[in-house]
Write an enzyme that holds these catalytic residues in place. Structure first.
Site, PDB file in Angstrom:
ATOM      1  CG  HIS A 181      -4.030  -0.380  -1.732  1.00  0.00           C
ATOM      2  ND1 HIS A 181      -4.475   0.905  -1.927  1.00  0.00           N
ATOM      3  CD2 HIS A 181      -3.742  -0.473  -0.413  1.00  0.00           C
ATOM      4  CE1 HIS A 181      -4.433   1.574  -0.787  1.00  0.00           C
ATOM      5  NE2 HIS A 181      -3.990   0.755   0.149  1.00  0.00           N
ATOM      6  CE  LYS A 206      -7.230   0.854   1.783  1.00  0.00           C
ATOM      7  NZ  LYS A 206      -6.508  -0.220   2.455  1.00  0.00           N
ATOM      8  CB  SER A 252      -0.952  -0.011   1.196  1.00  0.00           C
ATOM      9  OG  SER A 252      -0.238  -0.256   2.393  1.00  0.00           O
TER      10      SER A 252
END
Ligand code: PLP
Length: 402
Positions: free
Chosen positions: A218, A249, A190
């Site tokens: 991610h 996210k 990340s």
């Protein structure tokens, strides 16, 4: 005034000086956001696809609230499993091309659940040195004594560790069974944006009979066909035992999930303490996430725009002379090294209309401070140009670039 809180009074001041003050946002999360009543370019959220404020997703949440209310009412094993939880899990399993999925309250919680449920104190975990804090915490929570760390993405070092534990893994546990070995890694790291070499990890896992776990926080919505994640990116369907993702996210809402073989997911449903003893995600969360998965299944246009924007921004930063590390994903770390410099840089960006927080210890090693820029699918070329221009201006002022 002397009391039992003295330690905190003393340490909070230190923490604020070297650490961070948390900005308050009084708008939705889009290409721009509002801080202290001023509009700023949003250059550091994980809302990769713009789903956090997407109209279709918002409406799905509103419709669900009208029909089902807000809270699920109880932990899922009592009366808290709403039809939307079940639908979301089915959709996630299909989206990830996996046998089954289970949803948790966050990616952090999903990592805790995975490691604590599948491994016991006497099992063996082999972990990349740069793995996310939630994986480190999960290993601690599970009280695993046999933990081994290999050098970041270094397959020679991973194999060295796997050889080193040859005797240990043949030593039966108290219950007479042999210990499990789990190799665990972030999918996308990340802070740097580089990817774990999953095909090689899978190969080594097969050779040394280890389980594999990837934290794809991610990678979800970013890597692979239609954003199906890193397992899809490397075409390793069915070959990673525990695939952990976040819904907070790119999916734009809140939550975490695990996909894998049905037997493993069923096991979590029966045993994971985070599932048994904590209420599931809310109704609007679940409905919004169903809409997000539907959008991604139908169209990859947001994912494509994200990559187009990311490639453009990285090219601009490189042209301007910034060191942006070795990212392979939209994560764009602007390397500054010094923590104070990173703080000043971020402050000056904000004064010039760009919001991008500095990343310092403990999120990265000391001396590796940076500003992590996160382009998204909802930035226009004009937004990206504006951001790059401000970076250039501040960079020149502070002697980072010429
Ligand atoms: C953000 C992140 C998490 C935590 O996910 P949440 O849904 O915010 O709890 C876990 N692992 C990695 C690698 C992350 O980047």
């Amino acid at each position: 005034m002397s009391n039992h809180l003295n330690t905190f009074y003393r340490d909070i001041e230190k923490a604020i000086v070297v650490g961070r003050t948390i900005p308050t946002v009084s708008s939705s999360q889009g290409a721009y956001l509002t801080i202290a009543e001023k509009k700023k370019l949003n250059f550091c959220s994980n809302n990769y696809l713009g789903f956090a404020q997407d109209k279709r997703i918002r409406h799905a949440a509103i419709r669900a609230i009208k029909r089902y209310g807000v809270g699920p009412g109880a932990v899922r094993v009592i009366t808290g499993t709403n039809i939307l939880h079940v639908k979301l899990e089915e959709k996630l399993a299909t989206f990830k091309k996996a046998e089954a999925a289970i949803v948790f309250q966050g990616g952090y919680v999903a990592n805790l659940a995975a490691i604590q449920t599948f491994l016991g104190k006497e099992d063996i975990v082999v972990s990349d040195e740069l793995n996310h804090a939630s994986i480190i915490d999960a290993i601690r929570l599970a009280q695993i004594k046999n933990k081994f760390v290999y050098k970041h993405c270094d397959m020679v070092d991973l194999e060295r560790v796997l050889k080193e534990i040859a005797t240990l893994r043949k030593t039966p546990k108290n219950n007479g069974q042999l210990p499990l070995v789990l190799i665990v890694t972030d999918g996308v790291f990340s802070m740097d944006g580089d990817c774990a070499p999953l095909p090689q990890i899978v190969k080594l896992a097969k050779r040394y009979q280890a389980l594999t776990m990837v934290d794809d926080a991610h990678g979800e919505g970013v890597l692979g066909d239609h954003g199906r994640g890193i397992v899809d990116h490397f075409d390793l369907h069915g070959q990673i035992d525990i695939d952990v993702g976040t819904l907070s996210k790119a999916f734009g809402v809140m939550g975490g999930f695990i996909t894998g073989r049905k037997v493993l997911i069923d096991y979590l449903r029966q045993k994971a303490r985070q599932f048994l003893f904590s209420t599931g995600i809310t109704i609007p969360d679940a409905a919004a996430l169903i809409a997000a998965v539907d959008i991604l299944e139908k169209s990859d246009s947001r994912v494509k725009t994200l990559w187009k924007n990311a490639n453009y921004l990285k090219k601009r930063f490189t042209e301007l002379g910034f060191d942006i590390g070795n990212s392979e994903t939209p994560i764009t770390p602007v390397m500054l090294g010094d923590e104070e410099l990173a703080g000043t840089f971020s402050q000056k960006l904000l004064e010039n209309g760009v919001f991008a927080t500095r990343i310092v210890f403990p999120m990265v090693l000391r001396g590796k401070a940076r500003i992590r820029v996160m382009p998204s699918a909802v930035h226009t070329k004009k937004d990206l140009d504006f951001g790059a221009k401000v970076f250039h201006r501040v960079g020149k002022q502070l002697g980072v670039v010429v």
